[in-house]
Design a protein around this motif. Sequence first.
Motif, PDB file in Angstrom:
ATOM      1  N   GLY A 115       3.668  10.059  -7.578  1.00 33.14           N
ATOM      2  CA  GLY A 115       5.046  10.526  -8.406  1.00 33.14           C
ATOM      3  C   GLY A 115       6.141  10.305  -7.534  1.00 33.14           C
ATOM      4  O   GLY A 115       7.146  11.144  -7.637  1.00 33.14           O
ATOM      5  N   GLY A 116       6.049   9.553  -6.348  1.00 38.59           N
ATOM      6  CA  GLY A 116       7.231   9.459  -5.821  1.00 38.59           C
ATOM      7  C   GLY A 116       7.327  10.666  -4.606  1.00 38.59           C
ATOM      8  O   GLY A 116       8.561  10.677  -3.658  1.00 38.59           O
ATOM      9  N   ARG A 117       6.540  11.441  -4.501  1.00 36.38           N
ATOM     10  CA  ARG A 117       6.678  12.528  -3.513  1.00 36.38           C
ATOM     11  C   ARG A 117       6.290  11.898  -2.103  1.00 36.38           C
ATOM     12  O   ARG A 117       5.219  11.336  -2.015  1.00 36.38           O
ATOM     13  N   TYR A 118       7.167  12.171  -1.334  1.00 38.67           N
ATOM     14  CA  TYR A 118       7.313  11.573   0.075  1.00 38.67           C
ATOM     15  C   TYR A 118       5.925  12.077   0.766  1.00 38.67           C
ATOM     16  O   TYR A 118       5.185  11.091   1.390  1.00 38.67           O
ATOM     17  N   LEU A 176       3.241   5.936  -2.829  1.00 38.56           N
ATOM     18  CA  LEU A 176       4.262   6.447  -3.356  1.00 38.56           C
ATOM     19  C   LEU A 176       4.241   6.687  -5.156  1.00 38.56           C
ATOM     20  O   LEU A 176       4.343   7.688  -5.640  1.00 38.56           O
ATOM     21  N   CYS A 177       3.716   5.390  -5.412  1.00 37.90           N
ATOM     22  CA  CYS A 177       3.533   5.556  -7.157  1.00 37.90           C
ATOM     23  C   CYS A 177       2.530   6.622  -7.528  1.00 37.90           C
ATOM     24  O   CYS A 177       2.616   7.383  -8.702  1.00 37.90           O
ATOM     25  N   LEU A 178       1.497   6.824  -6.684  1.00 36.47           N
ATOM     26  CA  LEU A 178       0.091   7.546  -6.964  1.00 36.47           C
ATOM     27  C   LEU A 178       0.819   9.117  -7.027  1.00 36.47           C
ATOM     28  O   LEU A 178       0.183   9.878  -7.777  1.00 36.47           O
ATOM     29  N   TRP A 203       0.929  -1.363   0.058  1.00 32.41           N
ATOM     30  CA  TRP A 203       0.155   0.093  -0.060  1.00 32.41           C
ATOM     31  C   TRP A 203       0.843   1.383  -0.048  1.00 32.41           C
ATOM     32  O   TRP A 203       0.401   2.320  -0.699  1.00 32.41           O
ATOM     33  N   SER A 204       2.145   1.195   0.764  1.00 36.84           N
ATOM     34  CA  SER A 204       2.885   2.248   0.923  1.00 36.84           C
ATOM     35  C   SER A 204       3.385   2.654  -0.304  1.00 36.84           C
ATOM     36  O   SER A 204       3.313   3.504  -1.083  1.00 36.84           O
ATOM     37  N   ASP A 205       4.005   1.599  -1.259  1.00 36.62           N
ATOM     38  CA  ASP A 205       4.475   1.780  -2.546  1.00 36.62           C
ATOM     39  C   ASP A 205       3.437   2.083  -3.381  1.00 36.62           C
ATOM     40  O   ASP A 205       3.722   3.087  -4.320  1.00 36.62           O
ATOM     41  N   TYR A 259      -1.432   7.471   2.560  1.00 36.31           N
ATOM     42  CA  TYR A 259      -1.101   6.146   3.242  1.00 36.31           C
ATOM     43  C   TYR A 259      -1.611   6.286   4.758  1.00 36.31           C
ATOM     44  O   TYR A 259      -2.490   5.399   5.081  1.00 36.31           O
ATOM     45  N   PHE A 260      -1.418   7.480   5.503  1.00 34.89           N
ATOM     46  CA  PHE A 260      -2.019   7.553   6.627  1.00 34.89           C
ATOM     47  C   PHE A 260      -3.470   7.497   6.622  1.00 34.89           C
ATOM     48  O   PHE A 260      -4.196   6.809   7.481  1.00 34.89           O
ATOM     49  N   VAL A 261      -4.133   8.067   5.838  1.00 36.18           N
ATOM     50  CA  VAL A 261      -5.579   8.235   5.720  1.00 36.18           C
ATOM     51  C   VAL A 261      -5.961   7.089   5.181  1.00 36.18           C
ATOM     52  O   VAL A 261      -7.055   6.440   6.016  1.00 36.18           O
ATOM     53  N   LEU A 262      -5.345   6.136   4.533  1.00 37.34           N
ATOM     54  CA  LEU A 262      -5.961   4.887   4.201  1.00 37.34           C
ATOM     55  C   LEU A 262      -5.712   3.856   5.363  1.00 37.34           C
ATOM     56  O   LEU A 262      -6.774   2.969   5.612  1.00 37.34           O
ATOM     57  N   ILE A 263      -4.692   3.841   5.966  1.00 38.55           N
ATOM     58  CA  ILE A 263      -4.490   3.002   7.393  1.00 38.55           C
ATOM     59  C   ILE A 263      -5.608   3.417   8.426  1.00 38.55           C
ATOM     60  O   ILE A 263      -6.339   2.574   9.079  1.00 38.55           O
ATOM     61  N   TRP A 264      -5.773   4.723   8.505  1.00 38.23           N
ATOM     62  CA  TRP A 264      -6.697   5.290   9.392  1.00 38.23           C
ATOM     63  C   TRP A 264      -8.119   4.948   9.129  1.00 38.23           C
ATOM     64  O   TRP A 264      -8.859   4.511  10.072  1.00 38.23           O
ATOM     65  N   LEU A 265      -8.410   4.906   8.069  1.00 37.77           N
ATOM     66  CA  LEU A 265      -9.995   4.772   7.407  1.00 37.77           C
ATOM     67  C   LEU A 265     -10.290   3.177   7.557  1.00 37.77           C
ATOM     68  O   LEU A 265     -11.261   2.811   8.041  1.00 37.77           O
TER      69      LEU A 265
END
Length: 413
Positions: free
Chosen positions: A92-95, A88-90, A83-85, A102-108
């Motif tokens: 364009g690699g901007r951290y 990052l892909c989504l 998911w983290s990859d 990623y945080f919102v995804l895990i939180w939800l």
Amino acid sequence: MTAKASMVWTTLLILAGIFSLAFIFFTLFPGQVPDAAWQYFTPAEVERARHYQQTMRLVSILAFLAQIAFLVWLVASTRAAAWSDGALCLTGGRYYPALVIYFVLIWLSLKAVALPFNFYSSFIVQHQWGFSTQTLTSWWLDYLKGGVLDLILSGAGVLLLFWATGRWPHTWWAAAGLFLSGWLFISAFLWPLLVAPLFNRFQPIPEGPTKTMVTQLAGRAGLKVKEVLVMDASSRTTKANAYFTGLGATKRIVLYDTLLADYPPDEVEAVIAHEMAHWQRGHILRGLLWGIVANFLLLGLLYAVLKLTFTYEIARPGPYPPHLLVAMLLFIQLVSFLGQPVQNAISRCYETEADRVALELTGNPGAMIRLQVDLARKNLGDVALPAFIEWLSSSHPSPLARIQAVEKRGKSK
Ligand SMILES: [Zn+2]
């Protein structure tokens, strides 16, 4: 993962498993209530409260286990990293944008896992037992308000934390501990002003006998109590309660309107005296200081365990990769759960001290005993808890223990 790391994680999971199983066992088979209880409660009352508390406890432990299982699954199935990859892909690699996604995804996801348990225990069960006065819309409104607040605050916390891991690769945990300590003070100060009013309405206690009682008690306790507020608890529940909150200029005692409506004046006096005792003894400040010590310990241990577990990822320059968030959450959840006995032991000490001081303030042991009996009866509190459940999860001594402590002091006078 090093052998040492897998040993640490296995130990944590096994310990949490043992604690949970014991918790479930003693919830289902609580054993006999001490004979002393029959002087105050009927067998039917004891049974009814036990039944209600059994349901609530089972739901709470199952919710905890479901969240742990979900986090373990994320790590073990390597989805946490995938998911983290993806994030990052989504971006364009901007951290940082990836970290936010990623945080919102895990939180939800965690919210979704917890939601059925949450809804069942705070809405369905509360209606089944005749406690809730809340409509479905009002419940969802509370849930959404609380959710948004949590999303913003914990999101900001996570961003800062990961930023710190890049800025101070070896000492971020101490920086985070310092920041969190400051935040604990700020939020304790601001909570009654900014957060509590989002959910309830508060009004100063009106002129009358209760106000006079407050002034007299405050005089005896040597306190300048400016704020005693009545909260519209009846908009959600029939349960009665009171609490002491705030820091410095925002210190206040809050009484549920249900308490004032359903309890006789001398029992209300016993409640106010108990809350004033917390105030007089500085329990909020002392609790905050314990919290700060615990946070430093937790963050230091977290750093040590992450170093063992993700040696390669952590050695790279820059902030930690987003997927470490899942391991961090898992570690914090497990250690907080295992640390509950310490936290609750401290809390029970404060409660015992507050009861003792309250008795000195009111000089009315009879009212304090009746208050404990009435609260247990009306709020369906367990009269006496199995020792393990009290040790693990109870922030207050059981009603029977509190009654017996008052009896003992009443006699020794
Ligand atoms: Zn208390």
